[in-house]
Design a protein around this motif. Sequence first.
Motif, PDB file in Angstrom:
ATOM      1  N   ILE A  12      46.257  33.345  47.665  1.00  0.00           N
ATOM      2  CA  ILE A  12      45.486  33.453  46.420  1.00  0.00           C
ATOM      3  C   ILE A  12      44.062  33.914  46.718  1.00  0.00           C
ATOM      4  O   ILE A  12      43.502  34.768  46.013  1.00  0.00           O
ATOM      5  CB  ILE A  12      45.466  32.097  45.682  1.00  0.00           C
ATOM      6  N   GLY A  13      43.466  33.358  47.783  1.00  0.00           N
ATOM      7  CA  GLY A  13      42.114  33.774  48.167  1.00  0.00           C
ATOM      8  C   GLY A  13      42.054  35.243  48.553  1.00  0.00           C
ATOM      9  O   GLY A  13      41.123  35.951  48.174  1.00  0.00           O
ATOM     10  N   THR A  16      42.379  37.367  45.371  1.00  0.00           N
ATOM     11  CA  THR A  16      41.131  37.311  44.593  1.00  0.00           C
ATOM     12  C   THR A  16      40.049  38.171  45.231  1.00  0.00           C
ATOM     13  O   THR A  16      39.352  38.927  44.546  1.00  0.00           O
ATOM     14  CB  THR A  16      40.643  35.858  44.477  1.00  0.00           C
ATOM     15  N   VAL A  19      40.755  41.873  44.584  1.00  0.00           N
ATOM     16  CA  VAL A  19      40.463  42.306  43.212  1.00  0.00           C
ATOM     17  C   VAL A  19      38.953  42.427  42.993  1.00  0.00           C
ATOM     18  O   VAL A  19      38.455  43.456  42.511  1.00  0.00           O
ATOM     19  CB  VAL A  19      41.077  41.328  42.184  1.00  0.00           C
ATOM     20  N   VAL A  20      38.214  41.375  43.350  1.00  0.00           N
ATOM     21  CA  VAL A  20      36.765  41.357  43.111  1.00  0.00           C
ATOM     22  C   VAL A  20      36.060  42.478  43.877  1.00  0.00           C
ATOM     23  O   VAL A  20      35.228  43.206  43.323  1.00  0.00           O
ATOM     24  CB  VAL A  20      36.173  39.984  43.507  1.00  0.00           C
ATOM     25  N   SER A 239      40.130  42.825  52.954  1.00  0.00           N
ATOM     26  CA  SER A 239      41.081  42.221  52.012  1.00  0.00           C
ATOM     27  C   SER A 239      42.377  43.028  51.927  1.00  0.00           C
ATOM     28  O   SER A 239      43.450  42.459  51.693  1.00  0.00           O
ATOM     29  CB  SER A 239      40.454  42.083  50.621  1.00  0.00           C
ATOM     30  N   LYS A 259      44.304  46.163  39.427  1.00  0.00           N
ATOM     31  CA  LYS A 259      42.898  46.552  39.533  1.00  0.00           C
ATOM     32  C   LYS A 259      42.605  47.778  38.662  1.00  0.00           C
ATOM     33  O   LYS A 259      41.533  47.887  38.071  1.00  0.00           O
ATOM     34  CB  LYS A 259      42.537  46.815  40.993  1.00  0.00           C
TER      35      LYS A 259
END
Length: 351
Positions: A12-13, A16, A19-20, A239, A259
């Motif tokens: 999950i990290g 995230t 995406v960010v 990432s 995204k």
Amino acid sequence: MTENKGFQLGTIGALTLSVVSSVSIVICNKALMSSLHFIFATTLTSWHLLVTFCSLHVALWMKFFEHKPIESQTVIGFGILNGISIGLLNLSLGFNSVGFYQMTKLAIIPCTVFLETLFLSKKFSRDIKISLAVLLLGVGIATITDLQLNILGSILSLLAVATTCVAQIMTNTIQKKYKISSTQLLYQSCLYQAMTLLISGPFLDKLLTTQNVFSFNYTPRVVGFIVLSCLIAISVNFSTFLVIGKTSPVTYQVLGHLKTCLVLAFGYCLLRDPFNWRNILGIMVAMVGMILYSYYCTLENQKKAEETSALSQAKEAESDPLLHVETGTTKLSDLPVSKDSVWESNKDFRA
């Protein structure tokens, strides 16, 4: 159970962070290219990778991670292939319409599924395939505006899809084969990616823009945005490897299309970009597809974990004679047997 929860939190990290960082770099690069007219995408990408390598080299020197050797032929080939795939994607965008370029990116998912099924013997359930189809339909509705075809553009798109699929499958395969982290793989390969694009970037950019990157007027504001873009790219590149290593190339492509939808929505809400009912409908359909994909992946991961646990218990029962004394004689046919796993869970803007 604790290990499984830790893996889920890590995944999950990673998702995230991907995406960010990706949405952030799109915003930064949009300002750099649209407002400041720095349109040399391939050269910029080579700088991204070079800065990423330098930052990882410092991290290695400070012992944030350990260097784990990999066969030089594997690393060099992997790095060059990644660099080529980025260059081909940029050429595909330059020689095709935006609509056909979006079709090229959509084709990466079914192509990856096909290659993994053919060469890695992976099995994708019917539910997974349906959810992917819904996702691709939604992204297609939201992003594809025209489909102007030309021979050169079509060839470049086919090569871009093929190299991108193979590079992303190799990312997942190499990490698992050599038991290395995403950081270790990125550190060893990104220099070769950077060198590939540093050499070819100025020529590709001149071909696509008819302008010379070295004669551009580098004002302090342009340099500031380039530096910011390179810093964000460290997170994007890290990432990317992290997500593919923890999940799969297919999941990474699904994330990439999410995204795309987020960037479209952000552009409308904050930048007042053109938006219509097709964009809204497409984003809604794509979100439904992604939710279904996530749901079915979770179910199949749970099933796989249960089968692994059952197999582990069976092996313990076979290897521990005291267990037979305590529980009575157990026939081999009475032990739980693991079934074949139906599916093993596994770059929208290139940095």
